[in-house]
Design an enzyme around this catalytic site. Structure first.
Site, PDB file in Angstrom:
ATOM      1  N   TYR A 244       0.574 -10.309  -9.216  1.00 42.62           N
ATOM      2  CA  TYR A 244      -0.162  -9.803 -10.382  1.00 42.62           C
ATOM      3  C   TYR A 244      -0.498 -10.929 -11.363  1.00 42.62           C
ATOM      4  O   TYR A 244      -0.688 -10.691 -12.553  1.00 42.62           O
ATOM      5  CB  TYR A 244       0.664  -8.745 -11.124  1.00 42.62           C
ATOM      6  CG  TYR A 244       0.744  -7.381 -10.460  1.00 42.62           C
ATOM      7  CD1 TYR A 244       1.046  -7.248  -9.108  1.00 42.62           C
ATOM      8  CD2 TYR A 244       0.544  -6.216 -11.189  1.00 42.62           C
ATOM      9  CE1 TYR A 244       1.150  -5.992  -8.515  1.00 42.62           C
ATOM     10  CE2 TYR A 244       0.630  -4.958 -10.607  1.00 42.62           C
ATOM     11  CZ  TYR A 244       0.941  -4.863  -9.265  1.00 42.62           C
ATOM     12  OH  TYR A 244       1.042  -3.622  -8.687  1.00 42.62           O
TER      13      TYR A 244
ATOM     14  N   ASP B 245       8.951  -5.241   4.725  1.00 41.36           N
ATOM     15  CA  ASP B 245       8.629  -4.189   5.700  1.00 41.36           C
ATOM     16  C   ASP B 245       9.916  -3.496   6.159  1.00 41.36           C
ATOM     17  O   ASP B 245      10.009  -2.269   6.218  1.00 41.36           O
ATOM     18  CB  ASP B 245       7.806  -4.747   6.873  1.00 41.36           C
ATOM     19  CG  ASP B 245       8.336  -6.066   7.435  1.00 41.36           C
ATOM     20  OD1 ASP B 245       9.303  -6.634   6.862  1.00 41.36           O
ATOM     21  OD2 ASP B 245       7.793  -6.539   8.455  1.00 41.36           O
TER      22      ASP B 245
END
Ligand code: NAD
Ligand code: IPM
Ligand code: MN
Length: 353
Positions: A137, A220
């Site tokens: 971000y 993941d």
């Protein structure tokens, strides 16, 4: 009597429905525990943008700076592109005030049938620590040759050692105050620079916390384990985007985004910390009075804790959990038929009882 100055930004969509309920609960807590909340409401958001061409005034951040805390609903409206609305209000507050620790509790409350068969409240009790100022971000990048076959888009993620160290230290400290387990979530098999730096810094800082068990997971695999073995997790720490995604998964494990709270903290207390539910403006249900205010109420409890009103914080959380446990009053996201206001009244009732 203690007075706390609170900046209130209901924002857009259901933010404007759940924040008034949260404020009523905060007020009631003040009456009962002997402090006063002095709210100042700022009508910033997409409505403001449509009439003023900006999400907040130019001096908006300066005006927020002197408050004791900020209580925000949600930002986003289909009439304004999401990257414009979010980069015009929410993200600048997090970044310029260096609210570097975004803390998001994930708990399956007694009375909620979560989506995982057979899992009980004691199996799902995690605390997410999200790096909240940089990473994916960072907001650095650009587009070239827009709309052509040669178009190039770059979105650079920036991870500084300073920010990585401070968020990891915060997470280790939190783990030490809880069950002394820290899941360090990166993706250092594929991201050989940024994520490997996170791993290095975690290993260095971990030497100061020999009593905290660290488990290193790729993001993941963390998503997979959160579903299959949620009971293993206590504190989790991750960079901005990974924790954004995993906390919506966490909200699902809790049974609804309508239950998921968050605190954007400046642990140094130089700037006002900001408290907001994890959910967004929910345009699909906005304006119907059906939004679940429980996330906003839980968030209010985090806010009161930050203000040092520990007893009030606990009372709000206990009232909320009593209503959840009773399974009587709930909004449609939890399978009920009640309205936002009715859930708020039930929590106020439980607090008074
Ligand atoms: P969302 O969180 O607004 O909604 C996702 C789903 O969850 C929707 O089906 C919605 O109805 C449901 N939901 C969310 N909160 C609920 C509540 N309290 N009670 C009942 N149901 C609830 O996410 P989205 O649809 O991806 O985003 C909608 C808008 O909100 C977008 O503009 C987005 O950018 C913005 N957004 C803002 C914030 C924020 O301000 N903190 C967070 C997330 C999304
Ligand atoms: C959240 C939200 C925000 C984020 C969006 C609206 C920018 O999804 O607080 O989780 O990604 O941080
Ligand atoms: Mn999110």
């Amino acid at each position: 009597m203690n007075t706390h100055r609170l900046a209130v930004i209901p924002g857009d969509g259901i933010g404007r429905e759940v924040i008034p309920v949260g404020l009523k609960v905060i007020d009631a807590a003040g009456d009962r525990f002997g402090f006063r909340i002095e709210p100042s409401e700022f009508p910033w958001g997409c409505g403001y943008y449509l009439s003023h061409g900006a999400m907040m005034p130019e001096d908006g951040l300066t005006r927020l700076r002197d408050f004791d805390a900020i209580y925000l609903g949600a930002v986003g409206d289909p009439r304004v592109p999401d990257h414009v609305s979010l980069w015009g209000l929410l993200l600048p507050i997090r970044k310029s005030f260096e609210l570097f620790a975004n803390v998001r509790p994930i708990r399956l409350l007694d009375g909620i049938d979560g989506p995982l068969a057979g899992r009980r409240p004691e199996d799902i009790d995690m605390m997410f620590v999200r790096e909240n100022t940089e990473g994916e971000y960072a907001g650095i990048g650009g587009r070239m040759a827009v709309g052509t076959p040669q178009e190039i888009a770059l979105q650079t993620s920036v991870h500084t050692r300073r920010s990585t160290e401070r968020i990891l230290r915060f997470a280790f400290d939190l783990a030490r105050a809880r069950r002394r387990r820290l899941a360090h979530v990166t993706k250092s098999n594929a991201l050989q620079y940024t994520a490997v730096m996170w791993d290095d810094v975690a290993a260095e800082i971990g030497r100061d916390y020999p009593d905290v068990e660290v488990r290193k997971l790729h993001v993941d695999a963390a998503a997979y384990q959160m579903v299959l073995h949620p009971d293993w997790f206590d504190v989790l720490v991750a960079s901005n985007l990974y924790a954004d995604i995993l906390t919506d998964l966490g909200a699902a494990l809790q049974g609804s985004l309508g239950l998921s709270a968050s605190a954007n903290l400046d642990p140094t207390r130089q700037a006002p910390s900001m408290f907001e539910p994890v959910h967004g403006s929910a345009p699909d249900i906005a304006g119907q009075g059906m939004a679940n205010p429980m996330a906003a109420i839980w968030t209010a409890s985090l806010l009161l804790e930050h203000l040092g009103e520990t007893e009030a914080s606990r009372a709000v959380f206990e009232a909320l959990t009593a209503v959840v446990r009773a399974r009587e009053v709930r909004t449609p996201d939890l399978g009920g038929h009640n309205r936002t206001i009715e859930v708020g009244d039930a929590v106020l009732g439980a607090m008074a009882a």
